[in-house]
Write a protein that holds these residues in place. Structure first.
Motif, PDB file in Angstrom:
ATOM      1  N   VAL A  73       0.842  -1.206   0.000  1.00 54.93           N
ATOM      2  CA  VAL A  73       0.000   0.000   0.000  1.00 54.93           C
ATOM      3  C   VAL A  73       0.878   1.257   0.000  1.00 54.93           C
ATOM      4  O   VAL A  73       0.660   2.184  -0.794  1.00 54.93           O
ATOM      5  N   LEU A  74       1.905   1.274   0.867  1.00 58.83           N
ATOM      6  CA  LEU A  74       2.786   2.447   0.932  1.00 58.83           C
ATOM      7  C   LEU A  74       3.601   2.597  -0.350  1.00 58.83           C
ATOM      8  O   LEU A  74       3.924   3.718  -0.758  1.00 58.83           O
ATOM      9  N   GLY A  75       3.911   1.469  -0.991  1.00 49.47           N
ATOM     10  CA  GLY A  75       4.642   1.528  -2.265  1.00 49.47           C
ATOM     11  C   GLY A  75       3.839   2.280  -3.315  1.00 49.47           C
ATOM     12  O   GLY A  75       4.383   3.112  -4.055  1.00 49.47           O
ATOM     13  N   ALA A  76       2.534   1.994  -3.375  1.00 50.22           N
ATOM     14  CA  ALA A  76       1.669   2.697  -4.335  1.00 50.22           C
ATOM     15  C   ALA A  76       1.567   4.176  -3.968  1.00 50.22           C
ATOM     16  O   ALA A  76       1.696   5.054  -4.834  1.00 50.22           O
ATOM     17  N   GLU A  77       1.365   4.434  -2.673  1.00 49.20           N
ATOM     18  CA  GLU A  77       1.196   5.829  -2.243  1.00 49.20           C
ATOM     19  C   GLU A  77       2.478   6.641  -2.441  1.00 49.20           C
ATOM     20  O   GLU A  77       2.419   7.808  -2.821  1.00 49.20           O
ATOM     21  N   ALA A  78       3.616   6.002  -2.189  1.00 51.28           N
ATOM     22  CA  ALA A  78       4.897   6.691  -2.386  1.00 51.28           C
ATOM     23  C   ALA A  78       5.093   7.047  -3.858  1.00 51.28           C
ATOM     24  O   ALA A  78       5.798   8.002  -4.192  1.00 51.28           O
ATOM     25  N   ALA A  79       4.442   6.269  -4.745  1.00 52.52           N
ATOM     26  CA  ALA A  79       4.534   6.551  -6.185  1.00 52.52           C
ATOM     27  C   ALA A  79       3.431   7.513  -6.622  1.00 52.52           C
ATOM     28  O   ALA A  79       3.248   7.755  -7.813  1.00 52.52           O
ATOM     29  N   GLY A  80       2.682   8.046  -5.665  1.00 55.75           N
ATOM     30  CA  GLY A  80       1.681   9.054  -5.998  1.00 55.75           C
ATOM     31  C   GLY A  80       0.307   8.516  -6.357  1.00 55.75           C
ATOM     32  O   GLY A  80      -0.547   9.251  -6.838  1.00 55.75           O
ATOM     33  N   ALA A  81       0.083   7.207  -6.132  1.00 55.06           N
ATOM     34  CA  ALA A  81      -1.208   6.602  -6.466  1.00 55.06           C
ATOM     35  C   ALA A  81      -2.006   6.365  -5.191  1.00 55.06           C
ATOM     36  O   ALA A  81      -1.424   6.287  -4.097  1.00 55.06           O
ATOM     37  N   PRO A  82      -3.335   6.225  -5.299  1.00 53.35           N
ATOM     38  CA  PRO A  82      -4.093   5.873  -4.097  1.00 53.35           C
ATOM     39  C   PRO A  82      -3.754   4.454  -3.642  1.00 53.35           C
ATOM     40  O   PRO A  82      -3.529   3.562  -4.472  1.00 53.35           O
ATOM     41  N   GLY A  83      -3.723   4.244  -2.330  1.00 57.09           N
ATOM     42  CA  GLY A  83      -3.340   2.945  -1.780  1.00 57.09           C
ATOM     43  C   GLY A  83      -4.184   1.795  -2.293  1.00 57.09           C
ATOM     44  O   GLY A  83      -3.697   0.666  -2.431  1.00 57.09           O
ATOM     45  N   ARG A  84      -5.456   2.072  -2.626  1.00 63.76           N
ATOM     46  CA  ARG A  84      -6.341   0.963  -3.019  1.00 63.76           C
ATOM     47  C   ARG A  84      -5.892   0.272  -4.308  1.00 63.76           C
ATOM     48  O   ARG A  84      -6.204  -0.891  -4.516  1.00 63.76           O
ATOM     49  N   VAL A  85      -5.138   0.958  -5.189  1.00 58.24           N
ATOM     50  CA  VAL A  85      -4.693   0.281  -6.419  1.00 58.24           C
ATOM     51  C   VAL A  85      -3.712  -0.847  -6.100  1.00 58.24           C
ATOM     52  O   VAL A  85      -3.494  -1.749  -6.913  1.00 58.24           O
ATOM     53  N   ALA A  86      -3.098  -0.795  -4.901  1.00 62.30           N
ATOM     54  CA  ALA A  86      -2.119  -1.817  -4.529  1.00 62.30           C
ATOM     55  C   ALA A  86      -2.769  -3.071  -3.974  1.00 62.30           C
ATOM     56  O   ALA A  86      -2.083  -4.067  -3.726  1.00 62.30           O
ATOM     57  N   VAL A  87      -4.100  -3.033  -3.775  1.00 60.96           N
ATOM     58  CA  VAL A  87      -4.751  -4.130  -3.046  1.00 60.96           C
ATOM     59  C   VAL A  87      -4.472  -5.523  -3.648  1.00 60.96           C
ATOM     60  O   VAL A  87      -4.138  -6.444  -2.909  1.00 60.96           O
ATOM     61  N   PRO A  88      -4.578  -5.718  -4.983  1.00 55.91           N
ATOM     62  CA  PRO A  88      -4.283  -7.073  -5.485  1.00 55.91           C
ATOM     63  C   PRO A  88      -2.857  -7.518  -5.149  1.00 55.91           C
ATOM     64  O   PRO A  88      -2.627  -8.690  -4.827  1.00 55.91           O
ATOM     65  N   GLY A  89      -1.911  -6.573  -5.213  1.00 58.02           N
ATOM     66  CA  GLY A  89      -0.531  -6.904  -4.854  1.00 58.02           C
ATOM     67  C   GLY A  89      -0.405  -7.224  -3.378  1.00 58.02           C
ATOM     68  O   GLY A  89       0.293  -8.170  -2.984  1.00 58.02           O
ATOM     69  N   ALA A  90      -1.101  -6.450  -2.547  1.00 58.22           N
ATOM     70  CA  ALA A  90      -1.058  -6.668  -1.102  1.00 58.22           C
ATOM     71  C   ALA A  90      -1.631  -8.038  -0.755  1.00 58.22           C
ATOM     72  O   ALA A  90      -1.073  -8.775   0.070  1.00 58.22           O
ATOM     73  N   VAL A  91      -2.743  -8.382  -1.407  1.00 59.89           N
ATOM     74  CA  VAL A  91      -3.359  -9.692  -1.174  1.00 59.89           C
ATOM     75  C   VAL A  91      -2.387 -10.801  -1.588  1.00 59.89           C
ATOM     76  O   VAL A  91      -2.163 -11.770  -0.852  1.00 59.89           O
ATOM     77  N   ALA A  92      -1.779 -10.634  -2.763  1.00 62.34           N
ATOM     78  CA  ALA A  92      -0.872 -11.675  -3.275  1.00 62.34           C
ATOM     79  C   ALA A  92       0.308 -11.900  -2.334  1.00 62.34           C
ATOM     80  O   ALA A  92       0.646 -13.044  -2.018  1.00 62.34           O
TER      81      ALA A  92
END
Lengths: 330, 330
Positions: free
Chosen positions: A56-75
């Protein structure tokens, strides 16, 4: 912050586990701390959820909303629990987070199967996500490293304390990077990738996670010998009793006391007081070398993060999460 | 034709296995029949390679050269061996193709790890292939089904022969489709997908493979009771002694002799002559029902293939491979 990430990821994680066979799903839910054996709801801790937070923080650090990271976080959470299930079988560990391990509670065969199911769910989750092929490639590279790290770790146990066949500190570093760092790096990198970050940011986060993994493992080794059992939840000197080839031990074995130390380590494994071994490791500089190594790796994490332009707020959260993980009780 | 496909796929399969840790790679090579325990080259059979042949023929039936199917062929062979390694642990099987199983030869933990490595290699191989995301999605759906089928099969053993909790023929069909059909279907479908076939052909081949899997499993059950041990390589009546819930048994238990049969099946498991059970199953129509089921599934395979336009030559080869698989010794 960990709780915020867990809350964001939890519904998708539960949905993923719900896709598998119910019996296998129960073993997965037990591992996540959602239920007891038999399926009754549980309120035990399922772990801090570091990997999902990194995504989640990886997505946010790249300027995206945290929710786009959810599939990666789940995986990455699914892969993490898969590896715990299978590693507990390989290592013969009977308890985890003060409960019986899955193989102990459900049997070895079912635990193998539950791990396989989590593995398959992780791949499926990412394959269905928009960033598809590159994301699956990142995950499968981390999976290869996980296997490599576990193989290296299992083989360490068969090697002697001293002589040309002994395990060197550099080999330990590689093992820890594979076994612990690869998935931490993959988590942060996947988050950035799903957030649309350029390759330089994706690979910087991957690198940061890998150094973090080594630091984490070395700190774990230090706590396994000199940590307070009341805080760590581990038996005092457990790693010495089990004759584990941890970093402080390997560093100490590179000193002139190697011969004496290896004799003491053998007797610690056979029931003698391992306190003598701990003292000798410290005297030989093993504790100081491990602390220095952990600090070196933490510096490398910071350097990797400083290398690329990240959003200030999430980058700060990322740094405080990393600090929290490695500075635990030192 | 099987040999042609094996020769086409072998270099890429060896390259994939070579990417993992050498120790884990040796266990994989042992499973493929390439080496003995310790690494010395072997000249034993590593299996017919049905799944890789289905992938190659799937591409050719779609009008593409067989070589485009190679990443798919490699992935399904790796997944097949992964599932054998883990299933042998779960089922406690100690020999396979007249050699000790991997867990018996190397230990349970290492065998779990070797399976994981093959799984990871399969995903990586497909993720690196051009058809990327759709191919990985096909494979991960098959992986889910494999896990489901193995869970269903393991749970069958815990259920009674008679009464409302008994296993029905329809449940057996689902289990066999998941456990055997999904990967066969995935193999042919992946070949077509990598060959650029339209979705209708991809899903027709998937369907054909799933019916083939059920047919194959039912035929295997028939051979396990009435086959010639000299041909099958299996002990006579082995499935009855192990009290397996095979299709002929389940069909016979749907007849009025169910009560008597369940008593005989119990005593066959406890060392009494299982010949009486075999005779009773035949008398109750179990053998005839299984033969009819196998024929029904073979017809469904042919119908699925007739449904879509395929290249004549490869489609003929595909049909003869399917015939070869299910008509073995009937």
């Amino acid at each position: 912050m960990l709780e915020r990430c867990r809350a964001l990821v939890r519904p998708a994680l539960r949905e993923a586990v719900g896709r598998t066979h119910p019996w296998v799903g129960e073993m997965a839910a037990y591992s996540f701390g959602w239920c007891e054996v038999g399926g009754a709801p549980a309120t035990v801790s399922g772990g801090k959820g570091v990997r999902q937070a990194l995504a989640v923080l990886g997505a946010e650090a790249a300027g995206a909303p945290g929710r786009v990271a959810v599939p990666g976080a789940v995986a990455v959470e699914l892969v993490h629990v898969f590896s715990l299930l299978h590693d507990d079988i390989m290592d013969g560990d009977t308890t985890r987070r003060r409960r019986p391990t899955v193989w102990k509670a459900y049997g070895t065969g079912p635990a193998v199967l539950a791990g396989d199911a989590l593995f398959a769910l992780a791949v499926e989750t990412l394959a269905l996500a928009p960033a598809g092929p590159r994301a699956v490639r990142l995950l499968s590279a981390a999976l290869q490293d996980l296997v490599r790290g576990q193989a290296e770790d299992l083989l360490f146990a068969t090697r002697p304390w001293t002589g040309p066949e002994r395990v060197r500190a550099a080999e330990y570093r590689t093992m820890a990077e594979h076994k612990t760092g690869a998935l931490l790096g993959c988590a942060a990198a996947l988050g950035a990738l799903l957030g649309g970050a350029p390759p330089a940011i994706v690979s910087a986060l991957d690198r940061a996670g890998r150094h973090l993994g080594i630091a984490f493992q070395v700190v774990d080794d230090l706590l396994g010998i000199w940590g307070d059992p009341a805080v760590t939840g581990k038996p005092v000197h457990g790693d010495l009793r089990e004759r584990k080839k941890t970093f402080p031990v390997l560093a100490a074995l590179d000193s002139p006391v190697a011969g004496r130390l290896s004799a003491v380590l053998e007797s610690a494994g056979e029931g003698a007081d391992p306190g003598a071994a701990a003292a000798l490791i410290e005297e030989a500089g093993g504790r100081a070398a491990a602390l220095a190594e952990a600090r070196r790796q933490v510096t490398a994490v910071a350097a990797a993060l400083a290398d690329v332009p990240l959003e200030a707020g999430p980058a700060r959260e990322l740094r405080s999460l990393l600090d929290f993980l490695v500075r635990r009780d030192l």
